[in-house]
Design an enzyme around this catalytic site. Structure first.
Site, PDB file in Angstrom:
ATOM      1  N   LEU A  38       0.877  -1.098   0.098  1.00 25.27           N
ATOM      2  CA  LEU A  38       0.079   0.060   0.171  1.00 25.27           C
ATOM      3  C   LEU A  38       0.758   1.057   0.033  1.00 25.27           C
ATOM      4  CD1 LEU A  38      -2.671  -0.797   2.565  1.00 25.27           C
ATOM      5  CD2 LEU A  38      -2.794  -1.118   0.222  1.00 25.27           C
ATOM      6  N   CYS A  70      -5.156   0.071  -9.468  1.00 25.33           N
ATOM      7  CA  CYS A  70      -4.686  -0.131  -7.993  1.00 25.33           C
ATOM      8  C   CYS A  70      -4.495   1.254  -7.247  1.00 25.33           C
ATOM      9  CB  CYS A  70      -3.122  -0.590  -8.214  1.00 25.33           C
ATOM     10  SG  CYS A  70      -3.191  -2.311  -8.591  1.00 25.33           S
ATOM     11  N   ASN A  85       2.530   1.938  -3.357  1.00 23.97           N
ATOM     12  CA  ASN A  85       1.523   2.586  -4.298  1.00 23.97           C
ATOM     13  C   ASN A  85       1.082   4.150  -4.157  1.00 23.97           C
ATOM     14  OD1 ASN A  85       1.556   0.613  -6.342  1.00 23.97           O
ATOM     15  ND2 ASN A  85      -0.390  -0.205  -5.649  1.00 23.97           N
TER      16      ASN A  85
HETATM   17  P1  NAI Z   1      -8.454  -9.183 -12.117  1.00 23.67           P
HETATM   18  O1  NAI Z   1     -10.008  -8.672 -11.931  1.00 23.67           O
HETATM   19  O2  NAI Z   1      -7.897  -9.006 -13.623  1.00 23.67           O
HETATM   20  O3  NAI Z   1      -8.627 -10.644 -11.776  1.00 23.67           O
HETATM   21  C1  NAI Z   1      -9.183 -11.184 -10.576  1.00 23.67           C
HETATM   22  C2  NAI Z   1      -9.534 -12.324 -11.043  1.00 23.67           C
HETATM   23  O4  NAI Z   1     -10.027 -13.315  -9.900  1.00 23.67           O
HETATM   24  C3  NAI Z   1     -11.157 -12.502 -11.893  1.00 23.67           C
HETATM   25  O5  NAI Z   1     -10.591 -13.111 -13.020  1.00 23.67           O
HETATM   26  C4  NAI Z   1     -12.168 -13.253 -11.218  1.00 23.67           C
HETATM   27  O6  NAI Z   1     -13.136 -13.930 -11.669  1.00 23.67           O
HETATM   28  C5  NAI Z   1     -11.300 -13.973 -10.121  1.00 23.67           C
HETATM   29  N1  NAI Z   1     -11.980 -14.399  -9.002  1.00 23.67           N
HETATM   30  C6  NAI Z   1     -12.807 -13.602  -7.977  1.00 23.67           C
HETATM   31  N2  NAI Z   1     -13.013 -14.484  -6.931  1.00 23.67           N
HETATM   32  C7  NAI Z   1     -12.840 -15.672  -7.349  1.00 23.67           C
HETATM   33  C8  NAI Z   1     -12.882 -17.052  -6.377  1.00 23.67           C
HETATM   34  N3  NAI Z   1     -13.477 -16.999  -5.305  1.00 23.67           N
HETATM   35  N4  NAI Z   1     -12.601 -18.079  -7.097  1.00 23.67           N
HETATM   36  C9  NAI Z   1     -11.738 -17.952  -8.252  1.00 23.67           C
HETATM   37  N5  NAI Z   1     -11.390 -16.924  -9.048  1.00 23.67           N
HETATM   38  C10 NAI Z   1     -11.986 -15.745  -8.437  1.00 23.67           C
HETATM   39  O7  NAI Z   1      -7.626  -8.386 -11.116  1.00 23.67           O
HETATM   40  P2  NAI Z   1      -6.070  -8.193 -11.140  1.00 23.67           P
HETATM   41  O8  NAI Z   1      -5.562  -6.918 -11.759  1.00 23.67           O
HETATM   42  O9  NAI Z   1      -5.414  -9.413 -11.265  1.00 23.67           O
HETATM   43  O10 NAI Z   1      -5.921  -7.963  -9.448  1.00 23.67           O
HETATM   44  C11 NAI Z   1      -5.849  -9.084  -8.399  1.00 23.67           C
HETATM   45  C12 NAI Z   1      -5.416  -8.267  -7.152  1.00 23.67           C
HETATM   46  O11 NAI Z   1      -3.974  -8.143  -7.419  1.00 23.67           O
HETATM   47  C13 NAI Z   1      -5.860  -7.086  -6.645  1.00 23.67           C
HETATM   48  O12 NAI Z   1      -6.023  -7.209  -5.295  1.00 23.67           O
HETATM   49  C14 NAI Z   1      -5.142  -5.943  -7.105  1.00 23.67           C
HETATM   50  O13 NAI Z   1      -5.407  -4.768  -6.311  1.00 23.67           O
HETATM   51  C15 NAI Z   1      -3.518  -6.601  -7.133  1.00 23.67           C
HETATM   52  N6  NAI Z   1      -2.723  -6.089  -7.731  1.00 23.67           N
HETATM   53  C16 NAI Z   1      -3.009  -5.782  -9.092  1.00 23.67           C
HETATM   54  C17 NAI Z   1      -1.747  -5.393 -10.056  1.00 23.67           C
HETATM   55  C18 NAI Z   1      -2.299  -4.812 -11.259  1.00 23.67           C
HETATM   56  O14 NAI Z   1      -1.372  -4.361 -12.076  1.00 23.67           O
HETATM   57  N7  NAI Z   1      -3.428  -5.268 -12.030  1.00 23.67           N
HETATM   58  C19 NAI Z   1      -0.603  -5.128  -9.573  1.00 23.67           C
HETATM   59  C20 NAI Z   1      -0.367  -5.662  -8.254  1.00 23.67           C
HETATM   60  C21 NAI Z   1      -1.724  -5.974  -7.349  1.00 23.67           C
END
Ligand code: NAI
Length: 480
Positions: free
Chosen positions: A217, A272, A220
């Site tokens: 946190l 984020c 970012n």
């Molecule tokens: P995203 O939305 O692209 O992917 C999350 C996935 O989790 C979705 O495909 C969803 O269908 C799946 N999902 C949700 N609940 C589920 C469950 N109970 N069982 C199975 N699948 C489930 O999100 P993203 O960007 O990958 O981010 C994920 C986490 O990582 C967040 O907390 C974000 O803050 C963090 N993060 C993201 C970054 C980025 O650049 N996008 C960088 C660093 C951290």
């Protein structure tokens, strides 16, 4: 053979696991998701996310030691290490609404892990989560453990979209937080051994759980703060005749400050920054630290101010109304080299112009019409849920058309807004574009990528963030 399973096949889960599979051929990696279309896309020739270099990595490993599946329970039950990389949206209702993280998806993943596990597991927080989430997850797992031992680790992801593969190949650091018990240390070592396949040991930082969670946190918040700092300066530059690029260059030469992340723009976006700062603000408030909370809140306020200021510049330059005027929007993704539109400043700018009844013609090389229409009709924070659980959008907006070429977007337009710094926008034939536009023809460059002098020579009225103002704009109201 070590088996890894990652719950959540998104922007983080997909690329991180693909790189682990590539670098650790003897480890079997399964990426699972509740979204069946997303898994099908990962198994197809058109991956669900655009990221330079990702296709090659996935093609090298898929079907060998990298698998994408919607059979979540099977792969979780077989795994030794379970990464959780699911959505952590901002709460829209109830306690902490508008700030706190909604851990619904995290909690359901944790309960499912407890349900299906038959052997000891290391559970790794990959999602960005509020400080002390691990404690909550640990409680859910241990209260439902049926004698199985779960070790919780925090391993936040620092990749940046657009350079994700490069960042994963050569990370500045990998951070692993765990319990300070012998079992906790053993779990840290097991995960460290995975990264040690390609990351030098001095770049793998091991801490306690809370430090790892808070570091993500904090990182970012610091990054976003730099952008808001330079954007705040850009407003002052416009008011005084300084040039923000020259100021950034001079400031960044100080080795204590450094040159990166000092470009003025229409504002930061991405899934984020805002979410994580709101989360930080909420944690500060919960811990009785309102001064600290207000300090970080200001980073978001300046970002909102910058977007509103940009819209004001457009409307006031065009005789105080854009009603019925065609405005070309070049770029919709939150930055170049990604198709990701989550929290992109383009949404607020477009909504601002639509509020003034403009007709928008939007072109982005990587974003589909369906995505743009959905983004413009969705409520704040609704985007951060699995796609099939997002509220379905009403019929598409008539004031918005999405085209597949910058020339089509700009034909007969009164003005052009550049909202993403795609390289192709630097080399467009602006003379041809000018010839096909209404006059006076305006360019509002929200990313400072065009050659202002050249465009003015062609005949454009140009507004570039933080740069000395065009004569045309000098007496127009500037503030939001
Ligand atoms: P995203 O939305 O692209 O992917 C999350 C996935 O989790 C979705 O495909 C969803 O269908 C799946 N999902 C949700 N609940 C589920 C469950 N109970 N069982 C199975 N699948 C489930 O999100 P993203 O960007 O990958 O981010 C994920 C986490 O990582 C967040 O907390 C974000 O803050 C963090 N993060 C993201 C970054 C980025 O650049 N996008 C960088 C660093 C951290």
């Amino acid at each position: 053979m070590v088996k890894i399973c990652c719950i959540g096949a998104g922007y983080v889960g997909g690329p991180t696991m693909a790189v682990i599979a590539l670098k650790c051929p003897e480890i079997q990696v399964a990426v699972v998701d509740i979204s069946v279309p997303r898994i099908s896309a990962w198994n197809s020739d058109t991956l669900p996310i655009y990221e330079p270099g990702l296709d090659e990595v996935v093609k090298k490993c898929r079907g060998k030691n990298l698998f994408f599946s919607s059979d979540v329970e099977k792969h979780v039950s077989e795994a030794d290490i379970v990464f959780v990389s699911v959505n952590t949206p901002t709460k829209t209702q109830g306690l902490g609404a508008g700030k706190a993280a909604d851990l619904t998806y995290w909690e359901s993943a944790a309960r499912m892990i407890a349900d299906v596990s038959k052997s000891n597991k290391i559970v790794v927080e990959k999602s960005t989560v509020p400080v002390k989430t691990a404690e909550a997850i640990e409680k859910i797992l241990t209260h439902n453990s049926k004698g199985i031992n779960f070790q919780i680790l925090s391993n936040p992801e620092f990749l940046a979209e657009g350079t994700a593969i490069q960042d994963l190949f050569e990370p500045d650091r990998v951070l692993i937080g765990g319990r300070e018990t012998p079992e906790g240390q053993k779990a840290i070592k097991a995960l460290r051994d995975v990264y040690a396949h390609w990351v030098p040991m001095d770049r793998i930082i091991c801490t306690n759980l809370w430090s790892a969670e808070l570091s993500k946190l904090a990182a970012n918040a610091f990054l976003a703060q730099r952008i808001s700092s330079v954007n705040a300066m850009s407003a002052l530059c416009e008011a005084t005749g300084a040039d923000v690029s020259q100021v950034s260059h001079a400031v960044g030469k100080d080795t204590r400050i450094g040159p990166k992340f000092l470009n003025a723009s229409v504002g930061f976006g991405g899934s984020c920054f805002q979410k994580d700062i709101l989360n930080l603000v909420y944690i500060c408030e919960c811990n009785g630290l309102p001064e600290v909370a207000n300090y970080w809140k200001q980073v978001i306020k300046v970002n909102d101010y910058q977007k509103a200021r940009f819209v004001n510049r457009i409307v006031s330059s065009m005789f105080n109304t854009v009603s019925g005027k065609k405005i070309a929007i070049l770029g919709f993704a939150f930055k170049k080299d990604t198709g990701d539109t989550r929290e992109t400043p383009a949404i607020d700018v477009c909504k601002g112009l639509l509020g003034d009844k403009a007709m928008l013609s939007i072109y982005d090389p990587q974003v589909s019409e369906e995505q743009i229409q959905r983004d413009l009709s969705m409520n704040k924070f609704d985007w951060d849920h699995p796609v099939h659980l997002q509220p379905t959008s009403p019929s598409s907006m008539k004031q918005v058309s999405v085209v597949w070429d910058a020339y089509a977007a700009t034909k007969d337009a009164h003005g052009i807004c550049i909202l993403t710094e795609w390289d192709e926008f630097k080399t467009l034939d602006y003379q041809k574009i000018y010839d096909n536009m209404q006059k006076p023809a305006f360019v509002f460059d929200g990313r400072n990528i065009v050659d202002v002098a050249k465009l003015r020579e062609i005949g454009f009225i140009v507004y570039s963030i933080g740069k000395p103002l065009d004569e045309w704009l000098k007496d127009m109201p500037a503030v939001a």
